[in-house]
Motif scaffolding. Structure first.
Motif, PDB file in Angstrom:
ATOM      1  N   ALA A  59       0.830  -1.206   0.000  1.00  0.00           N
ATOM      2  CA  ALA A  59       0.000   0.000   0.000  1.00  0.00           C
ATOM      3  C   ALA A  59       0.864   1.255   0.000  1.00  0.00           C
ATOM      4  CB  ALA A  59      -0.934  -0.009   1.213  1.00  0.00           C
ATOM      5  N   LEU A  60       1.924   1.248   0.781  1.00  0.00           N
ATOM      6  CA  LEU A  60       2.810   2.402   0.821  1.00  0.00           C
ATOM      7  C   LEU A  60       3.538   2.569  -0.511  1.00  0.00           C
ATOM      8  CD1 LEU A  60       3.935   4.733   2.489  1.00  0.00           C
ATOM      9  CD2 LEU A  60       5.674   3.142   3.363  1.00  0.00           C
ATOM     10  N   LEU A  96       1.452   4.251  -3.063  1.00  0.00           N
ATOM     11  CA  LEU A  96       1.339   5.691  -2.846  1.00  0.00           C
ATOM     12  C   LEU A  96       2.421   6.450  -3.611  1.00  0.00           C
ATOM     13  CD1 LEU A  96      -0.007   8.036  -1.307  1.00  0.00           C
ATOM     14  CD2 LEU A  96       1.630   7.599   0.535  1.00  0.00           C
ATOM     15  N   SER A 139       1.065   7.042  -7.068  1.00  0.00           N
ATOM     16  CA  SER A 139      -0.325   7.481  -7.156  1.00  0.00           C
ATOM     17  C   SER A 139      -0.428   8.841  -7.838  1.00  0.00           C
ATOM     18  CB  SER A 139      -0.919   7.575  -5.742  1.00  0.00           C
ATOM     19  OG  SER A 139      -2.167   8.220  -5.779  1.00  0.00           O
ATOM     20  N   GLU A 192      -2.581  10.869  -7.188  1.00  0.00           N
ATOM     21  CA  GLU A 192      -3.028  11.786  -6.148  1.00  0.00           C
ATOM     22  C   GLU A 192      -1.867  12.278  -5.285  1.00  0.00           C
ATOM     23  OE1 GLU A 192      -6.134   9.774  -4.029  1.00  0.00           O
ATOM     24  OE2 GLU A 192      -7.163   9.259  -5.877  1.00  0.00           O
ATOM     25  N   ASN A 193      -0.675  11.803  -5.544  1.00  0.00           N
ATOM     26  CA  ASN A 193       0.503  12.183  -4.770  1.00  0.00           C
ATOM     27  C   ASN A 193       1.240  13.303  -5.509  1.00  0.00           C
ATOM     28  OD1 ASN A 193       2.902  12.412  -3.384  1.00  0.00           O
ATOM     29  ND2 ASN A 193       3.464  10.261  -3.548  1.00  0.00           N
ATOM     30  N   ARG A 201       5.042  12.746  -6.153  1.00  0.00           N
ATOM     31  CA  ARG A 201       5.298  11.417  -6.709  1.00  0.00           C
ATOM     32  C   ARG A 201       6.766  11.271  -7.097  1.00  0.00           C
ATOM     33  NH1 ARG A 201       1.494   9.873 -11.387  1.00  0.00           N
ATOM     34  NH2 ARG A 201       2.494  11.698 -12.252  1.00  0.00           N
TER      35      ARG A 201
END
Length: 185
Positions: free
Chosen positions: A166-167, A170, A173, A175-176, A179
């Protein structure tokens, strides 16, 4: 006798890693294969290193009382280099130290640690570190007898399994806003 591991030692290293995992009450977690060990230790870009303690055939361990045949591997130390930003130097991180019960008390663990200390001093490394389970009182007493000090103010953290994935997701992502660019290490 202490010597560097060779590719021929991979099966016995694998067996001793499983013995250590059983002692540490975590045999189900020891999933490394012989092939993975061989690649990590002896592949194109070795990332870890191993020392083997061999019996000389005369020493009898305190625990079980009978000497292993001369030349038989009775213990190992698996280590890798780390780096301290505070000292600006590499160090040694001891991932695993294990001596078979039949050979304990005969000096093999001390000899393995002494060889790693020699590597540190010879190469100018400033630190030699490892972790020990808080319930492993015999090992804690042994390490203290060598002058090792527990780093009580530090707590080891680990992320693995689903939280690791999950990390990692991220990092890529959309949405990051920060990134990362994929690294090639």
């Amino acid at each position: 006798m202490i010597r560097s591991a060779t590719p021929a030692d991979v099966p016995v290293l694998h067996a001793m890693i499983r013995e250590l995992a059983a002692y540490e009450r975590a045999l189900d977690s020891a999933r490394a294969t012989e092939e993975q060990l061989r690649e990590a230790l002896f592949g194109a870009h070795p990332a870890v290193f191993a020392l083997i303690a061999e019996s000389d055939g005369t020493e009898a361990g305190v625990t079980e009382g009978s000497a292993a045949p001369a030349g038989e591997p009775v213990g190992f130390a698996l280590w890798f280099r780390n780096f301290s930003t505070w000292t600006g130097t590499h160090g040694v991180y001891l991932e695993d130290l294990y001596v078979r019960p039949t050979a304990r008390g005969a000096g093999h663990g001390r000899a393995l640690l002494a060889e790693l200390a020699r590597v540190c001093v010879e190469r100018g490394y400033q630190r030699f570190e490892w972790s020990v389970l808080d319930w492993n009182e015999p090992s804690i007493r042994f390490y203290a007898s060598l002058g090792a000090e527990p780093m009580d103010e530090w707590t080891v953290h680990r992320i693995s399994g689903e939280p690791l994935h999950a990390l990692a997701a991220l990092a890529q992502s959309d949405e990051n806003p920060n990134r990362a660019t994929p690294l090639s290490i």
